[in-house]
Structures are given as C-alpha cells and as structure tokens.
Design a protein around this motif. Structure first.
Motif, PDB file in Angstrom:
ATOM      1  N   GLU A 178      -3.271   8.410   3.508  1.00 30.53           N
ATOM      2  CA  GLU A 178      -3.600   7.601   2.372  1.00 30.53           C
ATOM      3  C   GLU A 178      -2.301   7.509   1.658  1.00 30.53           C
ATOM      4  OE1 GLU A 178      -7.846   9.663   0.630  1.00 30.53           O
ATOM      5  OE2 GLU A 178      -5.805  10.896   0.664  1.00 30.53           O
ATOM      6  N   VAL A 179      -1.207   8.367   1.865  1.00 31.09           N
ATOM      7  CA  VAL A 179       0.066   8.178   1.208  1.00 31.09           C
ATOM      8  C   VAL A 179       0.753   6.633   2.180  1.00 31.09           C
ATOM      9  CG1 VAL A 179       2.278   8.883   1.086  1.00 31.09           C
ATOM     10  CG2 VAL A 179       0.483  10.271   0.501  1.00 31.09           C
ATOM     11  N   ALA A 180       0.478   6.852   3.233  1.00 31.74           N
ATOM     12  CA  ALA A 180       1.151   5.699   4.046  1.00 31.74           C
ATOM     13  C   ALA A 180       0.501   4.283   3.700  1.00 31.74           C
ATOM     14  CB  ALA A 180       0.794   5.634   5.738  1.00 31.74           C
ATOM     15  N   ASP A 181      -0.963   4.129   3.425  1.00 31.88           N
ATOM     16  CA  ASP A 181      -1.618   2.957   2.861  1.00 31.88           C
ATOM     17  C   ASP A 181      -0.684   2.646   1.403  1.00 31.88           C
ATOM     18  OD1 ASP A 181      -3.224   2.573   5.003  1.00 31.88           O
ATOM     19  OD2 ASP A 181      -4.797   3.819   4.100  1.00 31.88           O
ATOM     20  N   VAL A 182      -0.475   3.757   0.512  1.00 26.02           N
ATOM     21  CA  VAL A 182      -0.040   3.439  -0.797  1.00 26.02           C
ATOM     22  C   VAL A 182       1.558   2.849  -0.474  1.00 26.02           C
ATOM     23  CG1 VAL A 182       0.805   4.596  -2.771  1.00 26.02           C
ATOM     24  CG2 VAL A 182      -1.288   5.105  -1.847  1.00 26.02           C
ATOM     25  N   MET A 183       2.164   3.340   0.443  1.00 28.41           N
ATOM     26  CA  MET A 183       3.666   2.831   0.642  1.00 28.41           C
ATOM     27  C   MET A 183       3.320   1.313   1.170  1.00 28.41           C
ATOM     28  SD  MET A 183       5.487   6.480   2.323  1.00 28.41           S
ATOM     29  CE  MET A 183       7.104   5.389   2.207  1.00 28.41           C
ATOM     30  N   ILE A 184       2.794   1.113   2.423  1.00 26.79           N
ATOM     31  CA  ILE A 184       2.623  -0.185   2.589  1.00 26.79           C
ATOM     32  C   ILE A 184       2.173  -1.159   1.656  1.00 26.79           C
ATOM     33  CG2 ILE A 184       1.342  -1.734   4.160  1.00 26.79           C
ATOM     34  CD1 ILE A 184       1.457   0.747   6.149  1.00 26.79           C
ATOM     35  N   THR A 185       1.269  -0.961   0.788  1.00 21.94           N
ATOM     36  CA  THR A 185       0.386  -1.656  -0.430  1.00 21.94           C
ATOM     37  C   THR A 185       1.814  -1.776  -1.303  1.00 21.94           C
ATOM     38  OG1 THR A 185      -1.764  -1.088  -0.070  1.00 21.94           O
ATOM     39  CG2 THR A 185      -1.047  -2.254  -2.213  1.00 21.94           C
ATOM     40  N   THR A 186       2.575  -1.055  -1.600  1.00 19.96           N
ATOM     41  CA  THR A 186       3.433  -0.963  -2.671  1.00 19.96           C
ATOM     42  C   THR A 186       4.852  -1.734  -2.240  1.00 19.96           C
ATOM     43  OG1 THR A 186       2.778   0.938  -3.712  1.00 19.96           O
ATOM     44  CG2 THR A 186       4.966   0.026  -4.164  1.00 19.96           C
ATOM     45  N   PHE A 187       5.136  -1.519  -0.877  1.00 18.99           N
ATOM     46  CA  PHE A 187       6.603  -2.144  -0.305  1.00 18.99           C
ATOM     47  C   PHE A 187       6.585  -3.061   0.599  1.00 18.99           C
ATOM     48  CE2 PHE A 187       7.493   2.765  -1.115  1.00 18.99           C
ATOM     49  CZ  PHE A 187       8.335   2.473  -2.340  1.00 18.99           C
ATOM     50  N   GLY A 188       5.165  -3.088   1.368  1.00 16.62           N
ATOM     51  CA  GLY A 188       5.142  -3.984   2.490  1.00 16.62           C
ATOM     52  C   GLY A 188       5.492  -3.435   3.594  1.00 16.62           C
ATOM     53  N   GLU A 189       5.225  -3.843   4.720  1.00 12.81           N
ATOM     54  CA  GLU A 189       5.356  -3.057   6.191  1.00 12.81           C
ATOM     55  C   GLU A 189       6.668  -2.593   6.326  1.00 12.81           C
ATOM     56  OE1 GLU A 189       3.454  -5.586   5.830  1.00 12.81           O
ATOM     57  OE2 GLU A 189       1.525  -5.062   6.358  1.00 12.81           O
ATOM     58  N   GLN A 190       7.729  -3.589   6.386  1.00 10.05           N
ATOM     59  CA  GLN A 190       8.989  -3.338   6.908  1.00 10.05           C
ATOM     60  C   GLN A 190       9.600  -2.357   6.037  1.00 10.05           C
ATOM     61  OE1 GLN A 190      10.461  -4.017   9.766  1.00 10.05           O
ATOM     62  NE2 GLN A 190      12.310  -2.929   9.067  1.00 10.05           N
ATOM     63  N   ARG A 191       9.602  -2.646   4.669  1.00 11.38           N
ATOM     64  CA  ARG A 191      10.139  -1.828   3.578  1.00 11.38           C
ATOM     65  C   ARG A 191       9.700  -0.401   3.600  1.00 11.38           C
ATOM     66  NH1 ARG A 191      14.684   0.066   1.829  1.00 11.38           N
ATOM     67  NH2 ARG A 191      14.577   0.438  -0.416  1.00 11.38           N
ATOM     68  N   ALA A 192       8.732  -0.356   3.790  1.00 12.57           N
ATOM     69  CA  ALA A 192       7.895   0.932   3.727  1.00 12.57           C
ATOM     70  C   ALA A 192       8.305   1.834   4.757  1.00 12.57           C
ATOM     71  CB  ALA A 192       6.412   0.989   3.884  1.00 12.57           C
ATOM     72  N   LEU A 193       8.795   1.291   6.053  1.00 10.81           N
ATOM     73  CA  LEU A 193       9.366   2.165   6.967  1.00 10.81           C
ATOM     74  C   LEU A 193      11.002   2.589   6.708  1.00 10.81           C
ATOM     75  CD1 LEU A 193       8.202   0.030  10.315  1.00 10.81           C
ATOM     76  CD2 LEU A 193       7.391   2.495   9.447  1.00 10.81           C
ATOM     77  N   GLU A 194      11.418   1.568   5.976  1.00  7.41           N
ATOM     78  CA  GLU A 194      12.867   1.836   5.561  1.00  7.41           C
ATOM     79  C   GLU A 194      12.859   3.126   4.584  1.00  7.41           C
ATOM     80  OE1 GLU A 194      14.363  -1.723   4.518  1.00  7.41           O
ATOM     81  OE2 GLU A 194      14.372  -2.706   6.252  1.00  7.41           O
TER      82      GLU A 194
END
Length: 390
Positions: free
Chosen positions: A301-317
C-alpha cells in the motif's frame, strides 16, 4: 441572532422551527456542534434561544450532552442552542464541495462550515442556482476552533487554490468558500486543510479526488475522440516500430518499476520498514507524503501511495534516498542497480523501436556498495500494526 452577539452569545446549533400540533411535550433535545470538553459550568455557558411573538428570550438548559442541549417543558416556536462567546469554542464541521459541469477545466467550490443543516441547505440552493453540482465527500474528523484561519493546499502544482486562507466562522447568509481550478482534470490529486498558524502540523482534513468524482467536467468526449483518432493516425503513419510500439515499451518499463519498488519495501525488516515510514513522512521536499496517508499501511500500500504521489521513476529515487538515509545501503544498491538496468532496457527498446541505437556506456552508473545491510526476516502483515515478525 445579532442581538445575541451583544449579550455575548454565539450560535451553537441550528435554528429550528418547531410546531406542536396536539398534546404536550415534556422536553426537547436541541442539537449542537460544540466540543464541550473545554467549557466549564455547562449550564451557565449554554443557553436556549427562544424566539416568539414577544421577541427573543434566553432560557436555561436542563442538561448539556456532547451532542444536544436538553430543555424541559418547552414552548415551541423558533429554538436554537447558544454558547457563551467568551470562549473560542471548537466545533464539528462540514466540508461542502461543488463542481461546475460541462466545463473544459475543473472548477471546485469548497465551503468549511459548522455542522448546521440550515446553512448547508442555503449553500446547496445557492450553488444549484449557479449550475454547480455537489460532490459528496467525508467531513473533517476533528473539532475545529472557531475564528481560526485555515489554508487549503493541493498536492500537485497544476491545481490553483484561492483564497489562501479562510477564517472559520458562523455565517448563515453568505459563507465564504475556496475555489480550486485545474486546467486538465485527468489525474488524481489531493486537497489538504491545515491550520494557518501551524502549517507544518498534520492536515486536519485530507481528501483525494479522482476523475470519476467530477464526471461532467473536463474535455468533452468528442474532443477526446478527435485527439485519440489523431494519435492513432500518427502512429499508423509511422508504421511498424513507430510511436505506438515505443509507448508499449514505456508502459512495460513502468510496470517493472512498480514491481521493483514493492519488492524493495517487502524485503526490509519490520524495524527498518518503520524507520522508512518515519523518514518518508519527514521529508520536506514537495510533493510530500503525510503520516495519515501511510501510517498503518502495508509495504504494497505504501508503494502505491509513493507511485501515485511521485510517479514511477521519482518514487524509485525517493525510496533509494530513504534506504541510504536509514543505512540500508545494500538494499539501496540493489534497487539502484535494478532501476538502472530497467531504465537502460526501456530506453534501448524505445530507441530501437524508433530506429535508433542507444550509445554504449550511457546506462546508469551503479553506486558504490557499502557493507551495511538491512536484516532480512520472515514477516506477515497484521491489520492495525505495521509489521509483525513470524
């Protein structure tokens, strides 16, 4: 009501027109919206306003509960609960939200008002006359202090909010409102309400908005169809290996990035996952993720929130930065290595589909591996907790 202000009393509940057809009522319970925890001598500081043919009369309540004021042997007409205005009381509130349909952009109007059905009815009538439609969302879960300023902010830069601040007050005739404007309402965003005096505190109200919440707003279906047909025509003109295939390659890369982030969070220990969450909501750089969005959530769930907030590439960074911050350096190195490989493969695929070749040596440089390593343990998820070791 204006005369009550001169007597140092303020509305504490809706003005109700009660009529008794027959018989006799021994008592009546009048609703109020005030938090009574901080008010001493409740019977002295709460009154019942009684409006009849002779004018306005203040009556003493028999009892004050967290939600009602009790009045025994009432004379029915216009009745309302009042509270002494010497206190800056906290009240339960509603957030009324309306949007303008059939517009090429998104326009919202948000009203923060005390929990008064009469005011809500007046606002509904006013907004309906302007052609706006209501979006039903949750209300603030906490009591908010009257005469305090509140700021409404969006989590994405493309959303504009005006005015910057509104003071919570009781206005039964023409309450003030926030206006929210978004040019292309085709993505998810959140609105957050904060006390203006404490902008760094957690929001008192957060609401996520999706495209389905305002179905009649945004570009028309005809315009969307025209754009889609134009894109399809361009892709067809490019032939095999053109933009359509490049888009497919990019979509696959995005899915792979989501998978990498989720696996990375699943692989750290319970203790380090808790440290990761602390660092995540402690970030000051925008866009931010606040405690309320991830507290008690699973890694997926945390990963989904990060991807929604930052986008895929920025979430990884961001994930890599936080892993290094909490000394999970080997996990950070592995995530960086996988992200670099996926990025290189995606770029090479897109370049090849377009007829180009990726220059050698342009893949992401792997970072120096450090000796520190997060503890790997088996674990299961338990609702209400973060992680529970097996």
């Amino acid at each position: 009501m204006e005369r009550m202000k001169s007597r140092q009393y303020s509305p504490a509940g809706p003005l109700m027109d009660v009529m008794l057809i027959a018989g006799k009522i021994n008592e009546v319970l009048l609703p109020h919206w005030v938090c009574i925890d901080d008010i001493p001598n409740l019977l002295q500081n709460f009154k019942v306003l009684h409006i009849n043919d002779c004018g306005e009369v203040l009556e003493t309540a028999s009892e004050v509960t967290p939600s009602h004021v009790r009045l025994t042997e009432p004379d029915f007409s216009l009745l309302a609960a009042l509270v002494s205005s010497i206190f800056r009381v906290k009240v339960s509130c509603d957030m009324l939200i309306y949007y303008q349909p059939d517009a090429t952009f998104l326009k919202l109007r948000l009203y923060l008002i005390p929990h008064d059905s009469g005011v809500k009815e007046a606002v509904n009538k006013s907004e309906s006359s302007r052609g706006f439609e209501e979006i039903k969302m949750h209300r603030p879960n906490k009591f908010l202090k009257m005469h305090q300023g509140f700021s409404l902010n969006a989590t994405v830069d493309t959303v504009k909010v005006q005015p910057k601040e509104i003071t919570l007050r009781y206005d039964s005739q023409d309450p003030n409102c926030y206006e929210v404007l978004m040019k292309n309402p085709d993505r998810q965003f959140s609105l957050e309400l904060r006390k203006s005096s404490s902008p760094k505190d957690d929001p008192v109200w957060i609401c996520e908005f999706w495209e389905g919440d305002y179905p009649k707003s945004g570009p028309s279906k005809e315009a969307t169809s025209v754009r889609t047909a134009a894109h399809a025509k361009e892709a067809g003109a490019a032939g095999p290996g053109g933009p359509a295939e490049a888009s497919s390659t990019t979509g696959s890369a995005n899915m792979e990035q989501k998978k990498m982030l989720k696996e990375s969070l699943m692989n750290i220990s319970a203790e380090n996952f808790n440290a990761f969450l602390d660092a995540l909501w402690g970030r000051k750089e925008k866009p931010r993720i606040f405690r309320v969005k991830v507290e008690g959530k699973s890694p997926l769930e945390v990963a989904d929130v990060m991807i929604t907030t930052f986008g895929e590439q920025r979430a990884l960074e961001v994930a890599e930065e936080i892993l290094r911050y909490i000394n999970c350096n080997q996990d950070a190195d592995e995530l960086a290595k996988k992200a670099g490989a996926a990025g290189a493969a995606g770029a090479a695929g897109a370049a090849g589909a377009a007829g180009g070749v990726r220059p050698a040596g342009t893949s992401r440089t792997s970072r120096t591996s450090r000796t520190s390593r997060c503890t790997q343990t088996g674990r299961t998820w338990s609702r209400g907790l973060r992680w529970t070791p097996r």
